[in-house]
Design a protein around this motif. Structure first.
Motif, PDB file in Angstrom:
ATOM      1  N   VAL A  72     -18.741 -35.517 -27.013  1.00 28.50           N
ATOM      2  CA  VAL A  72     -17.394 -36.076 -26.940  1.00 28.50           C
ATOM      3  C   VAL A  72     -16.739 -35.640 -25.638  1.00 28.50           C
ATOM      4  CG1 VAL A  72     -15.126 -36.194 -28.032  1.00 28.50           C
ATOM      5  CG2 VAL A  72     -17.181 -36.072 -29.454  1.00 28.50           C
TER       6      VAL A  72
ATOM      7  N   GLN B  29     -11.277 -44.803 -30.660  1.00 33.66           N
ATOM      8  CA  GLN B  29     -12.399 -44.019 -30.151  1.00 33.66           C
ATOM      9  C   GLN B  29     -13.447 -44.971 -29.594  1.00 33.66           C
ATOM     10  OE1 GLN B  29     -13.911 -40.219 -31.662  1.00 33.66           O
ATOM     11  NE2 GLN B  29     -15.763 -41.308 -32.256  1.00 33.66           N
TER      12      GLN B  29
ATOM     13  N   LEU C 103     -17.291 -45.557 -28.617  1.00 34.55           N
ATOM     14  CA  LEU C 103     -18.613 -45.046 -28.972  1.00 34.55           C
ATOM     15  C   LEU C 103     -19.633 -45.674 -28.025  1.00 34.55           C
ATOM     16  CD1 LEU C 103     -19.943 -43.184 -31.052  1.00 34.55           C
ATOM     17  CD2 LEU C 103     -20.369 -45.180 -32.480  1.00 34.55           C
TER      18      LEU C 103
ATOM     19  N   GLU D  52     -22.652 -42.834 -36.721  1.00 30.80           N
ATOM     20  CA  GLU D  52     -21.325 -42.352 -36.340  1.00 30.80           C
ATOM     21  C   GLU D  52     -20.234 -43.280 -36.850  1.00 30.80           C
ATOM     22  OE1 GLU D  52     -20.174 -39.693 -34.937  1.00 30.80           O
ATOM     23  OE2 GLU D  52     -22.079 -38.706 -34.504  1.00 30.80           O
TER      24      GLU D  52
ATOM     25  N   ARG E 105     -17.087 -40.874 -27.418  1.00 30.78           N
ATOM     26  CA  ARG E 105     -18.234 -40.182 -28.017  1.00 30.78           C
ATOM     27  C   ARG E 105     -19.501 -40.905 -27.577  1.00 30.78           C
ATOM     28  NH1 ARG E 105     -19.254 -36.783 -32.322  1.00 30.78           N
ATOM     29  NH2 ARG E 105     -17.061 -36.830 -32.931  1.00 30.78           N
ATOM     30  N   ARG E 106     -20.423 -40.159 -26.987  1.00 28.43           N
ATOM     31  CA  ARG E 106     -21.687 -40.744 -26.557  1.00 28.43           C
ATOM     32  C   ARG E 106     -22.800 -40.279 -27.490  1.00 28.43           C
ATOM     33  NH1 ARG E 106     -19.970 -38.724 -20.974  1.00 28.43           N
ATOM     34  NH2 ARG E 106     -18.772 -40.476 -20.095  1.00 28.43           N
TER      35      ARG E 106
ATOM     36  N   ARG F 210     -10.660 -40.935 -25.916  1.00 27.33           N
ATOM     37  CA  ARG F 210     -11.746 -40.189 -26.543  1.00 27.33           C
ATOM     38  C   ARG F 210     -13.021 -41.041 -26.514  1.00 27.33           C
ATOM     39  NH1 ARG F 210     -12.393 -36.008 -30.377  1.00 27.33           N
ATOM     40  NH2 ARG F 210     -14.080 -36.361 -31.885  1.00 27.33           N
TER      41      ARG F 210
END
Length: 465
Positions: free
Chosen positions: A60, A45, A47, A162, A69-70, A67
């Motif tokens: 996301v 993932q 980030l 996160e 995620r911000r 994938r």
């Protein structure tokens, strides 16, 4: 389906968290690294940080099958509207719209025309700024520095929250500004850190009148690099510098930012002529990358003035409006304004195809800082994958590639006349260089670099089994 190459951790795929302080939508190195680790059997993932004003909000998303995620960004106009209006006033802008007043724009433009290329003898220089104006500039600069620091800290906080929740086996810190959250995510756990130095962070192109930020960065990088289970970087010279500076027992692994293997495109299917309206018989000098300072574009424009009228410079990449206006003004002053063209932006994977109908590519990073001197620019490998002859500044790692593969000519970066001579030499006998570039493209691929990356991860993960 490819057999996983990375060891499993307690019966499951290893979890990798890639930290990057941008929205990750167009960061080719971050995306290629994550894809290669995923193909090797990891659960990956990315980030990153939201960039709401650029259309990349928090949340996301899937980017090229990965994938991402911000975490939320600190947008001062929304969080601190009064402070924003105050800063805009200090900067001489409209407090509501943020637009600079027309009078200010005129003064700025006038200053550029006097001090920049094409200034006429006898033109009146702009008056020196008043004490009040200098105070406003200082206050606006201090505010912007504070804002950028708070913005980075805000991302650190969100990334740590996160990251701790996701419990990764490895945190991949992309550049030194990701090391603080990487260290905090890994604190008290068996989590491994891999530090990916995309450039020579402590010697990058930043303002030289600062001391606190560089001192803090030096401490952070020293702590992070010693805590890391593996270090990778983009050029041999940066690897040597990191090993010497931090007295590492093992040299950082070299993972260059090279495009994935593809068939070298047919020049007839290139897009630069289509994007600029140039004729088939015109000769094209191609530049790819950000149209901004430190890229030798001024010298390249000057070189065009010494070349035949059918030779054009085409710039493929994102532009900065203020810088581009100055560059085009320089071209006009040199009499080549009609021979310098902006081709816009194409998606990263399409860059080699777009470049393919050029006659020569210029790879010129001005050595204004050690990170630039030691760089291996993306544009070098993109141009090779386009099958182009290369004219490159004589910087150690770039020149080594050009000479080893025989793909072009090298010139002294302080000698624009050598740049023009090198371009002329290639334009009169480019076929041999094209053939060499096509051969080099078959060897210089991301798949080779990814093998080094996966080997490093395999060693780091073995300790967790």
């Amino acid at each position: 389906m490819t057999e996983p190459q990375l060891p499993r951790i307690r019966g499951r795929a290893p979890r990798v968290l890639s930290l990057v302080y941008n929205d990750a939508s167009n960061d080719s190195r971050v995306l290629k690294t994550a894809a290669s680790l995923q193909q090797a059997g990891a659960q990956v993932q990315i980030l990153g940080s939201a960039r709401d004003l650029a259309g990349h909000p928090a949340g996301v998303v899937q980017v090229r099958g990965l994938r991402v995620r911000r975490v939320p960004d600190l947008i001062v106009p929304l969080v601190f509207p009064r402070l924003t209006r105050l800063w805009r006033r200090l900067a001489g802008k409209d407090p509501v719209t943020g637009q600079r007043a027309a009078a200010d724009d005129g003064a700025t433009a006038g200053a550029r025309s006097v001090t920049g290329p094409g200034a006429q003898v006898g033109e009146r220089a702009p008056a020196a700024p008043s004490a009040a104006a200098r105070a406003k500039v200082f206050a606006a600069d201090a505010w912007m520095r504070l804002y950028q620091t708070c913005r980075l800290g805000f991302w650190w906080k969100g990334a740590v929250g996160e990251g701790r929740r996701l419990r990764p086996d490895v945190v991949h810190a992309n550049d030194a500004n990701a090391l603080v959250p990487a260290l905090l995510i890994a604190a008290g756990r068996r989590t491994r850190i891999v530090y990916d130095s995309h450039e020579l962070w402590r010697r990058r192109n930043t303002r030289q009148d600062k001391w606190l930020a560089p001192a803090a960065e030096a401490v952070i990088e020293r702590i992070g690099i010693r805590r890391a289970a593996g270090v990778i970087t983009v050029s041999p010279s940066i690897a040597d510098w990191l090993q010497h500076t931090y007295r590492l027992t093992e040299k950082p692994s070299l993972v260059r930012n090279i495009p994935a293997a593809t068939v070298v495109p047919d020049p007839a299917r290139g897009r630069l002529r289509e994007l600029t309206g140039l004729r088939r018989e015109d000769k094209i000098i191609a530049y790819t990358g950000g149209v901004t300072t430190g890229r030798g574009l001024e010298e390249t424009v000057d070189a065009v003035a010494h070349l035949p009228r059918d030779v054009h410079l085409v710039l493929l990449g994102p532009t900065d409006a203020t810088y581009t206006a100055g560059l085009l003004h320089r071209a006009d002053a040199a009499g080549v304004g009609d021979r310098v063209h902006l081709a816009g932006v194409v998606p990263y994977p399409e860059v080699p195809q777009a470049l393919a109908d050029a006659d020569v590519a210029v790879v010129f990073v001005r050595p204004i800082c050690l990170s630039y001197t030691y760089s291996l620019p993306n544009k070098l490998f993109e141009s090779i994958h386009a099958g182009l002859p290369i004219v490159a500044a004589d910087l150690p790692d770039t020149a080594e590639i050009v000479r080893r593969y025989g793909i072009g000519e090298v010139f002294a970066p302080e000698r624009p006349d050598e740049l023009a001579a090198s371009i002329t030499h290639i334009l009169t006998g480019a076929q041999g260089y094209r053939a060499a570039s096509r051969r080099a493209a078959a060897e210089l691929t991301w798949e080779h670099e990814a093998g080094v990356l996966v080997d490093l991860y395999r060693r780091a993960l073995e300790e967790l089994r």
